[in-house]
Scaffold this motif. Structure first.
Motif, PDB file in Angstrom:
ATOM      1  N   PHE A  17     -17.657  -2.764  22.233  1.00  0.00           N
ATOM      2  CA  PHE A  17     -17.135  -3.369  21.010  1.00  0.00           C
ATOM      3  C   PHE A  17     -15.870  -2.672  20.554  1.00  0.00           C
ATOM      4  CE2 PHE A  17     -21.431  -4.752  21.160  1.00  0.00           C
ATOM      5  CZ  PHE A  17     -21.347  -6.063  20.712  1.00  0.00           C
ATOM      6  N   LEU A  18     -14.855  -3.474  20.258  1.00  0.00           N
ATOM      7  CA  LEU A  18     -13.630  -3.002  19.637  1.00  0.00           C
ATOM      8  C   LEU A  18     -13.850  -3.225  18.142  1.00  0.00           C
ATOM      9  CD1 LEU A  18     -11.105  -4.757  22.033  1.00  0.00           C
ATOM     10  CD2 LEU A  18     -12.168  -2.497  22.279  1.00  0.00           C
ATOM     11  N   VAL A  19     -14.146  -2.146  17.436  1.00  0.00           N
ATOM     12  CA  VAL A  19     -14.574  -2.231  16.043  1.00  0.00           C
ATOM     13  C   VAL A  19     -13.411  -1.898  15.117  1.00  0.00           C
ATOM     14  CG1 VAL A  19     -16.169  -1.302  14.315  1.00  0.00           C
ATOM     15  CG2 VAL A  19     -16.941  -1.621  16.676  1.00  0.00           C
TER      16      VAL A  19
ATOM     17  N   LEU B  67     -13.215   2.383  18.261  1.00  0.00           N
ATOM     18  CA  LEU B  67     -12.754   2.131  16.900  1.00  0.00           C
ATOM     19  C   LEU B  67     -11.238   1.991  16.926  1.00  0.00           C
ATOM     20  CD1 LEU B  67     -13.565   2.082  13.802  1.00  0.00           C
ATOM     21  CD2 LEU B  67     -12.540   4.355  13.788  1.00  0.00           C
ATOM     22  N   ILE B  68     -10.746   0.898  16.385  1.00  0.00           N
ATOM     23  CA  ILE B  68      -9.302   0.674  16.338  1.00  0.00           C
ATOM     24  C   ILE B  68      -8.803   1.234  15.002  1.00  0.00           C
ATOM     25  CG2 ILE B  68      -7.441  -0.980  16.651  1.00  0.00           C
ATOM     26  CD1 ILE B  68      -9.480  -0.734  19.039  1.00  0.00           C
TER      27      ILE B  68
ATOM     28  N   ALA C 143     -13.946  11.130  11.887  1.00  0.00           N
ATOM     29  CA  ALA C 143     -14.457  12.357  12.512  1.00  0.00           C
ATOM     30  C   ALA C 143     -15.945  12.189  12.869  1.00  0.00           C
ATOM     31  CB  ALA C 143     -14.253  13.546  11.583  1.00  0.00           C
ATOM     32  N   THR C 144     -16.699  11.595  11.977  1.00  0.00           N
ATOM     33  CA  THR C 144     -18.124  11.368  12.227  1.00  0.00           C
ATOM     34  C   THR C 144     -18.327  10.415  13.400  1.00  0.00           C
ATOM     35  OG1 THR C 144     -18.619  11.729   9.890  1.00  0.00           O
ATOM     36  CG2 THR C 144     -20.291  10.566  11.181  1.00  0.00           C
ATOM     37  N   MET C 145     -17.575   9.315  13.415  1.00  0.00           N
ATOM     38  CA  MET C 145     -17.717   8.348  14.507  1.00  0.00           C
ATOM     39  C   MET C 145     -17.354   8.968  15.852  1.00  0.00           C
ATOM     40  SD  MET C 145     -16.539   4.726  12.784  1.00  0.00           S
ATOM     41  CE  MET C 145     -15.481   5.229  11.429  1.00  0.00           C
ATOM     42  N   ARG C 146     -16.316   9.797  15.868  1.00  0.00           N
ATOM     43  CA  ARG C 146     -15.920  10.482  17.102  1.00  0.00           C
ATOM     44  C   ARG C 146     -17.062  11.398  17.576  1.00  0.00           C
ATOM     45  NH1 ARG C 146     -10.935  12.324  15.877  1.00  0.00           N
ATOM     46  NH2 ARG C 146      -9.857  10.836  17.182  1.00  0.00           N
ATOM     47  N   GLU C 147     -17.660  12.135  16.651  1.00  0.00           N
ATOM     48  CA  GLU C 147     -18.781  13.023  17.001  1.00  0.00           C
ATOM     49  C   GLU C 147     -19.972  12.243  17.546  1.00  0.00           C
ATOM     50  OE1 GLU C 147     -19.783  15.495  13.635  1.00  0.00           O
ATOM     51  OE2 GLU C 147     -17.726  16.246  13.483  1.00  0.00           O
ATOM     52  N   LEU C 148     -20.155  11.029  17.053  1.00  0.00           N
ATOM     53  CA  LEU C 148     -21.261  10.186  17.519  1.00  0.00           C
ATOM     54  C   LEU C 148     -21.006   9.591  18.899  1.00  0.00           C
ATOM     55  CD1 LEU C 148     -22.002   8.281  14.193  1.00  0.00           C
ATOM     56  CD2 LEU C 148     -23.501   9.951  15.317  1.00  0.00           C
TER      57      LEU C 148
ATOM     58  N   ALA D   1     -18.041   7.531  19.545  1.00  0.00           N
ATOM     59  CA  ALA D   1     -17.089   6.420  19.525  1.00  0.00           C
ATOM     60  C   ALA D   1     -15.733   6.915  20.020  1.00  0.00           C
ATOM     61  CB  ALA D   1     -16.953   5.862  18.108  1.00  0.00           C
ATOM     62  N   GLU D   2     -15.059   6.071  20.771  1.00  0.00           N
ATOM     63  CA  GLU D   2     -13.688   6.347  21.191  1.00  0.00           C
ATOM     64  C   GLU D   2     -12.771   5.866  20.068  1.00  0.00           C
ATOM     65  OE1 GLU D   2     -10.711   4.435  24.494  1.00  0.00           O
ATOM     66  OE2 GLU D   2     -12.779   4.801  25.116  1.00  0.00           O
ATOM     67  N   ILE D   3     -11.764   6.642  19.728  1.00  0.00           N
ATOM     68  CA  ILE D   3     -10.814   6.261  18.686  1.00  0.00           C
ATOM     69  C   ILE D   3      -9.522   5.852  19.382  1.00  0.00           C
ATOM     70  CG2 ILE D   3      -9.690   6.931  16.529  1.00  0.00           C
ATOM     71  CD1 ILE D   3     -12.840   7.141  16.524  1.00  0.00           C
TER      72      ILE D   3
END
Length: 172
Positions: free
Chosen positions: A91-93, A118-119, A136-141, A143-145
């Motif tokens: 998913f491109l979120v 994550l876009i 920062a939280t999404m990256r730790e989980l 997710a690719e930024i």
């Protein structure tokens, strides 16, 4: 790998309160045009549209019949969206607000075993610090930024791709 875009709550009334709203609108429109050129499906959520209004007019041509009203903060928590996402791996979120609906959606997608990209330029919060913490939280989980340009060219993969010229013109 089956990819879909997940546009979260880019509704007019909410967008008006976002940090860097003009850049958010511009980058989101470029991304949506790119996804359309590449034939990538788009799933759209609208947070409580009866009170918060519908998706921003600039994005209406892209959503087709894949817009779902929700009250849960996580888009995949909505039963209609959960059914729709089951056939995709990646998913491109993007959307708003980063620290509420986007973050909770990303957490749930990852818990379901989905890859999340994550876009960042198409994601915002009213307070930029909240967005920074959420990213920062999404990256730790896990997710690719990424950015609009990076993700579109990653999907292309090669300058010989039949859609290369269209995507190149779009980002100029």
């Amino acid at each position: 790998m089956k990819i879909a875009g997940l546009m979260i709550d880019l509704q007019t009334t909410i967008i008006n309160a976002m940090s860097q709203k003009d850049e958010l609108l511009k980058q989101s429109e470029i991304l949506l045009k790119g996804l359309e050129i590449l034939g990538i499906d788009l799933i759209t959520s609208e947070q409580y549209p009866q009170k918060l209004g519908s998706t921003h007019d600039a994005f209406l041509p892209f959503i087709k019949n894949n817009a779902y009203a929700k009250t849960a903060f996580s888009a995949p928590a909505d039963e209609n969206i959960k059914q729709k996402i089951s056939s995709y791996d990646t998913f491109l979120v993007f959307g708003i607000e980063a620290h509420i609906c986007v973050l909770q959606s990303v957490k749930e997608l990852i818990s379901l075993g989905k890859k999340v990209v994550l876009i960042e330029p198409c994601t915002s919060s009213r307070n930029p610090k909240n967005k920074d913490i959420a990213i920062a939280t999404m990256r730790e989980l896990g997710a690719e930024i990424s950015s609009v340009e990076s993700v579109l060219f990653e999907i292309l993969g090669d300058a010989k791709h039949e859609k290369f010229k269209e995507i190149s013109k779009l980002i100029r």
